[in-house]
Design a protein around this motif. Structure first.
Motif, PDB file in Angstrom:
ATOM      1  N   TYR A 381       4.635  33.244   8.554  1.00 14.96           N
ATOM      2  CA  TYR A 381       4.565  33.787   9.750  1.00 14.96           C
ATOM      3  C   TYR A 381       3.942  35.190   9.599  1.00 14.96           C
ATOM      4  N   VAL A 382       3.412  35.645   8.590  1.00 11.77           N
ATOM      5  CA  VAL A 382       2.618  36.580   8.292  1.00 11.77           C
ATOM      6  C   VAL A 382       1.388  36.747   8.077  1.00 11.77           C
ATOM      7  N   VAL A 383       1.308  35.044   6.994  1.00 11.28           N
ATOM      8  CA  VAL A 383       0.209  35.526   7.074  1.00 11.28           C
ATOM      9  C   VAL A 383      -0.387  33.859   6.753  1.00 11.28           C
ATOM     10  N   PRO A 384      -1.737  33.390   7.303  1.00 13.90           N
ATOM     11  CA  PRO A 384      -2.096  32.680   7.087  1.00 13.90           C
ATOM     12  C   PRO A 384      -2.408  31.584   6.755  1.00 13.90           C
ATOM     13  N   ARG A 385      -1.830  30.066   6.946  1.00 16.53           N
ATOM     14  CA  ARG A 385      -1.328  28.944   6.024  1.00 16.53           C
ATOM     15  C   ARG A 385      -2.505  28.848   5.080  1.00 16.53           C
ATOM     16  N   ASP A 386      -3.830  28.616   5.538  1.00 13.43           N
ATOM     17  CA  ASP A 386      -4.749  28.635   4.585  1.00 13.43           C
ATOM     18  C   ASP A 386      -5.153  29.255   3.363  1.00 13.43           C
ATOM     19  N   ALA A 387      -4.345  30.677   3.520  1.00 12.71           N
ATOM     20  CA  ALA A 387      -4.506  31.610   2.762  1.00 12.71           C
ATOM     21  C   ALA A 387      -3.401  31.557   1.178  1.00 12.71           C
ATOM     22  N   LEU A 388      -1.952  30.985   2.140  1.00 17.09           N
ATOM     23  CA  LEU A 388      -1.189  30.497   1.163  1.00 17.09           C
ATOM     24  C   LEU A 388      -1.467  30.117  -0.047  1.00 17.09           C
ATOM     25  N   PRO A 389      -0.421  30.156  -0.644  1.00 16.67           N
ATOM     26  CA  PRO A 389      -0.556  29.039  -1.360  1.00 16.67           C
ATOM     27  C   PRO A 389       0.095  27.968  -2.326  1.00 16.67           C
TER      28      PRO A 389
END
Length: 506
Positions: A381-389
């Motif tokens: 909800y606070v980090v772009p989805r593509d930037a998540l592991p």
């Protein structure tokens, strides 16, 4: 006369902390740092204000109170009925929106900030009545957020991190924060021999809690009963407590926006939607067993421990709901979970042999780590989805899309024909729908509205039948969520995400 050497009376200070104090200080720092990081995450979530669940209902409630604070009518459909969503807290927020001109979504963000502050400060105050350990409040907050299960559970009034991220703007969060303050205030009143004014204030606060979120009000009431029984109050307390209860009942009965006591007859309409509360209990709440073990230890030390009594009263209500088929009683589950979560935190900091205390702390730390990993998708909800592991991305559920794309055409108070999914969001912008997106105990023709909506979108429904429905309910617009509506009498005016179409009614 013999003079004692000062060196023999007072040990010389070496400037070093005792070895046993250094791990404790490090533990406190870690707990506080972790709690602080979680609060930063929640602040960023509030800025985003992700939309899943009942946010549209609360936004619609503010829309009605903003435009007509004295006679708002039904928040979802064009009908003059009462609604339990018109609580003192929502009335205040609606007044803020009306006076300031702020949009309801900005006001909901302000409500989220207030609710989160109330919850954090309330937990701190209440935990301070149970333990003087400096790490206890931070550990208690972390336990409330992470000591759940391996499967995230989303429901208002259940303050797991993932759930809180999506419900922080809801009245349930505000009410739960008030409940913790209520328990702390009540504990102080019982210990300090408070006067009549304090008990009357407690009664009024109890009524406000029940009016703002009825299910959290039940949890608050169970916790209050446990606090009173555990305190073993003297005879002087009972007349004052009775006066507070009487004042609270008067406030409940006098609230003009809905009949609070009529809600006792709403159970049959709420049972189907709450059946899910009794499913997958181990996956959703398995980590709370650590808190149950802590409660057993507390019960062995004190048969009237307030957290134990709180837990048992909540468990009695929840089990009774399951056995009787009153699944809505499952909303009392926080009265089972919260005391167990707090007990786990308090047991971890309780005095004892160093090795035993370290073992308890390690168990809690491990359980919190498992619970945090289970809810790691909240980062989405606070980090772009593509930037998540990838592992975290798989746990992230994207929020719903809004319906701001219809607002250039659809005005406040217009009636829109829409199915359940869109009907849960469209009233947030000011329009009404034909059928409410949520169960409505106070709406007498709810079943008919639902039936005609189903008929309207059914394949093969004659166009003349649709025109009759439009005239009956004053429909000006139609939102087709599937994009498959075949009706030559409607004119498409806009297309939204996911293939949705906005039609104008002739």
């Amino acid at each position: 006369m013999t003079v004692r050497s000062s060196s023999s009376a007072v040990p010389a200070r070496t400037g070093r902390r005792p070895a046993i104090a250094r791990p404790a200080a490090a533990g406190r720092a870690m707990a506080r740092t972790a709690a602080g990081l979680v609060l930063v995450l929640m602040a960023l979530v509030i800025v985003r204000l992700p939309w899943v669940g009942d946010l549209g209902m609360h936004a619609a409630t503010l829309q009605r109170l903003r435009h007509s604070p004295l006679d708002p009518g039904n928040p979802l459909v064009d009908a003059d009925t009462a609604s339990p969503y018109y609580s003192p807290w929502m009335l205040l927020l609606g007044t803020v929106a009306r006076v300031t001109g702020l949009s309801v979504f900005v006001v909901l963000r302000l409500a989220a900030v207030v609710g989160l502050v109330l919850l954090v400060t309330g937990v701190r105050r209440y935990v301070r009545t149970l333990s003087a350990h400096r790490a206890a409040p931070a550990l208690a907050l972390l336990s409330l957020l992470f000591l759940w299960g391996t499967t995230p559970f989303l429901w208002s009034g259940f303050p797991g991190l993932n759930s809180l991220a999506l419900t922080v703007a809801y009245p349930s969060t505000f009410t739960l924060g008030l409940a913790f303050h209520f328990w702390a205030w009540l504990t102080g009143a019982l210990r300090g021999g408070a006067g009549w004014g304090t008990w009357l204030g407690l009664g009024a606060l109890w009524a406000v809690i029940l009016l703002c979120h009825q299910f959290s009000g039940v949890v608050a009431s169970l916790g209050a009963c446990a606090t009173v029984v555990a305190a073993r109050p003297g005879r002087a307390v009972w007349p004052r407590a009775a006066a507070g209860l009487l004042l609270g009942a008067v406030v409940l009965g006098a609230w003009p926006y809905y009949d609070f006591f009529a809600l006792f007859g709403a159970g049959s309409g709420l049972e189907p939607v709450h059946r899910v509360l009794y499913e997958d209990l181990a996956a959703r709440f398995g980590l709370v067993l650590l808190g149950v073990a802590a409660l057993v230890a507390r019960w062995r030390r004190d048969r009237r421990d307030p957290l134990v009594l709180f837990f048992l009263s909540g468990l009695l209500v929840v089990v009774a709901g399951r056995l009787s088929g009153h699944f809505s009683w499952g909303r009392a589950l926080p009265a089972v979970l919260i005391p167990a979560q707090l007990a786990a935190a308090l047991e971890a900091v309780r005095a004892g042999r160093r090795g035993v205390r370290a073992g308890r702390a390690a168990l809690l730390a491990g359980a919190l780590a498992v619970g945090a990993w289970a809810q790691a998708g909240t980062l989405g909800y606070v980090v772009p989805r593509d930037a998540l592991p990838q592992a975290v991305r798989d746990r992230y559920g994207p929020p719903w899309t809004g319906y701001h794309w219809i607002t250039p055409w659809v005005g406040y108070g217009d009636v829109v024909m829409a199915e359940t999914g869109p009907a849960r969001r469209i009233p947030a912008y000011g329009p009404y729908t034909v059928a409410p997106g949520y169960p409505d105990f106070f709406l007498p023709d709810e079943e008919r509205r639902t039936a005609v909506t189903r008929e309207y979108f059914a394949p093969g429904t004659p166009e003349r039948v649709r025109r009759d429905i439009e005239r009956e309910y004053g429909v000006r617009w139609v939102v087709d969520g599937s994009g498959d509506l075949d009706d030559a009498g409607l004119r498409a005016v806009a297309r939204g995400p996911e293939g949705q179409v906005l039609y104008e009614v002739p």
